[in-house]
Design a protein around this motif. Structure first.
Motif, PDB file in Angstrom:
ATOM      1  N   GLY A  45      20.514  15.207  46.938  1.00  0.00           N
ATOM      2  CA  GLY A  45      19.426  14.279  47.179  1.00  0.00           C
ATOM      3  C   GLY A  45      19.858  12.852  47.473  1.00  0.00           C
ATOM      4  O   GLY A  45      19.031  12.016  47.830  1.00  0.00           O
ATOM      5  N   ASP A  46      21.138  12.534  47.299  1.00  0.00           N
ATOM      6  CA  ASP A  46      21.622  11.195  47.624  1.00  0.00           C
ATOM      7  C   ASP A  46      21.570  10.973  49.128  1.00  0.00           C
ATOM      8  O   ASP A  46      21.711  11.908  49.917  1.00  0.00           O
ATOM      9  CB  ASP A  46      23.082  11.014  47.184  1.00  0.00           C
ATOM     10  CG  ASP A  46      23.243  10.865  45.684  1.00  0.00           C
ATOM     11  OD1 ASP A  46      22.225  10.826  44.970  1.00  0.00           O
ATOM     12  OD2 ASP A  46      24.398  10.792  45.242  1.00  0.00           O
ATOM     13  N   LEU A  47      21.393   9.725  49.514  1.00  0.00           N
ATOM     14  CA  LEU A  47      21.466   9.329  50.919  1.00  0.00           C
ATOM     15  C   LEU A  47      22.638   8.364  51.070  1.00  0.00           C
ATOM     16  O   LEU A  47      22.782   7.438  50.272  1.00  0.00           O
ATOM     17  CB  LEU A  47      20.187   8.641  51.363  1.00  0.00           C
ATOM     18  CG  LEU A  47      18.921   9.484  51.350  1.00  0.00           C
ATOM     19  CD1 LEU A  47      17.717   8.625  51.701  1.00  0.00           C
ATOM     20  CD2 LEU A  47      19.043  10.621  52.320  1.00  0.00           C
ATOM     21  N   LEU A  48      23.454   8.586  52.068  1.00  0.00           N
ATOM     22  CA  LEU A  48      24.595   7.724  52.328  1.00  0.00           C
ATOM     23  C   LEU A  48      24.384   7.056  53.677  1.00  0.00           C
ATOM     24  O   LEU A  48      24.223   7.732  54.690  1.00  0.00           O
ATOM     25  CB  LEU A  48      25.886   8.554  52.346  1.00  0.00           C
ATOM     26  CG  LEU A  48      27.192   7.787  52.507  1.00  0.00           C
ATOM     27  CD1 LEU A  48      27.410   6.834  51.327  1.00  0.00           C
ATOM     28  CD2 LEU A  48      28.351   8.759  52.631  1.00  0.00           C
ATOM     29  N   LEU A  49      24.357   5.736  53.686  1.00  0.00           N
ATOM     30  CA  LEU A  49      24.234   4.990  54.933  1.00  0.00           C
ATOM     31  C   LEU A  49      25.637   4.732  55.463  1.00  0.00           C
ATOM     32  O   LEU A  49      26.506   4.256  54.726  1.00  0.00           O
ATOM     33  CB  LEU A  49      23.506   3.671  54.720  1.00  0.00           C
ATOM     34  CG  LEU A  49      22.070   3.776  54.205  1.00  0.00           C
ATOM     35  CD1 LEU A  49      21.479   2.387  54.027  1.00  0.00           C
ATOM     36  CD2 LEU A  49      21.223   4.598  55.140  1.00  0.00           C
ATOM     37  N   LEU A 102      24.887   3.584  49.227  1.00  0.00           N
ATOM     38  CA  LEU A 102      24.468   4.856  48.648  1.00  0.00           C
ATOM     39  C   LEU A 102      23.097   4.643  48.034  1.00  0.00           C
ATOM     40  O   LEU A 102      22.887   3.679  47.286  1.00  0.00           O
ATOM     41  CB  LEU A 102      25.452   5.306  47.562  1.00  0.00           C
ATOM     42  CG  LEU A 102      25.050   6.519  46.741  1.00  0.00           C
ATOM     43  CD1 LEU A 102      25.021   7.767  47.614  1.00  0.00           C
ATOM     44  CD2 LEU A 102      25.981   6.717  45.575  1.00  0.00           C
ATOM     45  N   ARG A 105      20.293   6.430  45.713  1.00  0.00           N
ATOM     46  CA  ARG A 105      20.141   7.527  44.755  1.00  0.00           C
ATOM     47  C   ARG A 105      18.806   7.383  44.027  1.00  0.00           C
ATOM     48  O   ARG A 105      18.365   6.278  43.732  1.00  0.00           O
ATOM     49  CB  ARG A 105      21.283   7.479  43.744  1.00  0.00           C
ATOM     50  CG  ARG A 105      21.221   8.565  42.697  1.00  0.00           C
ATOM     51  CD  ARG A 105      22.470   8.624  41.878  1.00  0.00           C
ATOM     52  NE  ARG A 105      23.497   9.244  42.710  1.00  0.00           N
ATOM     53  CZ  ARG A 105      24.800   9.105  42.526  1.00  0.00           C
ATOM     54  NH1 ARG A 105      25.257   8.367  41.534  1.00  0.00           N
ATOM     55  NH2 ARG A 105      25.664   9.697  43.316  1.00  0.00           N
ATOM     56  N   GLU A 143       9.925  13.610  49.115  1.00  0.00           N
ATOM     57  CA  GLU A 143      10.672  14.152  50.238  1.00  0.00           C
ATOM     58  C   GLU A 143      10.772  13.178  51.404  1.00  0.00           C
ATOM     59  O   GLU A 143      11.639  13.300  52.249  1.00  0.00           O
ATOM     60  CB  GLU A 143      10.002  15.437  50.735  1.00  0.00           C
ATOM     61  CG  GLU A 143      10.006  16.559  49.725  1.00  0.00           C
ATOM     62  CD  GLU A 143      11.370  17.183  49.554  1.00  0.00           C
ATOM     63  OE1 GLU A 143      12.095  17.289  50.559  1.00  0.00           O
ATOM     64  OE2 GLU A 143      11.692  17.560  48.429  1.00  0.00           O
ATOM     65  N   VAL A 170      11.449   9.803  53.446  1.00  0.00           N
ATOM     66  CA  VAL A 170      12.219   8.576  53.459  1.00  0.00           C
ATOM     67  C   VAL A 170      11.848   7.840  54.747  1.00  0.00           C
ATOM     68  O   VAL A 170      11.830   8.414  55.819  1.00  0.00           O
ATOM     69  CB  VAL A 170      13.735   8.871  53.448  1.00  0.00           C
ATOM     70  CG1 VAL A 170      14.521   7.578  53.565  1.00  0.00           C
ATOM     71  CG2 VAL A 170      14.109   9.631  52.194  1.00  0.00           C
TER      72      VAL A 170
END
Length: 73
Positions: free
Chosen positions: A3-7, A63, A65, A70, A72
């Motif tokens: 579920g983490d998003l990494l830019l 990052l 978190r 659902e 973004v």
């Protein structure tokens, strides 16, 4: 973590110690670059050497978190 998003900022190179997204042996990986080695944050995975078949795709810049839901934007 799940579920983490990494830019990631697109870049073909990264300075020592940077966290990068890279392609190696047809796999996408997130690793830190240190002394010619690719170091994982998760100790369950071994370090890998930075080799000729490694292609850096970009450098991690943030990052995210713990977003709920659902969607973004």
């Amino acid at each position: 973590l799940e579920g983490d998003l990494l830019l990631v900022k697109k870049s073909a190179a990264a300075p020592e110690g940077a966290t990068v997204v890279l392609e190696q042996q047809a796999k996408l990986l997130v690793r830190s670059v240190s002394g010619g080695m690719l170091l994982p944050a998760n100790p369950e995975y071994p370090p890998r050497p930075l080799s000729e078949d490694t292609r850096i795709l970009g450098r991690a810049v943030a990052l995210i978190r713990g977003l709920s839901g659902e969607q973004v934007i």
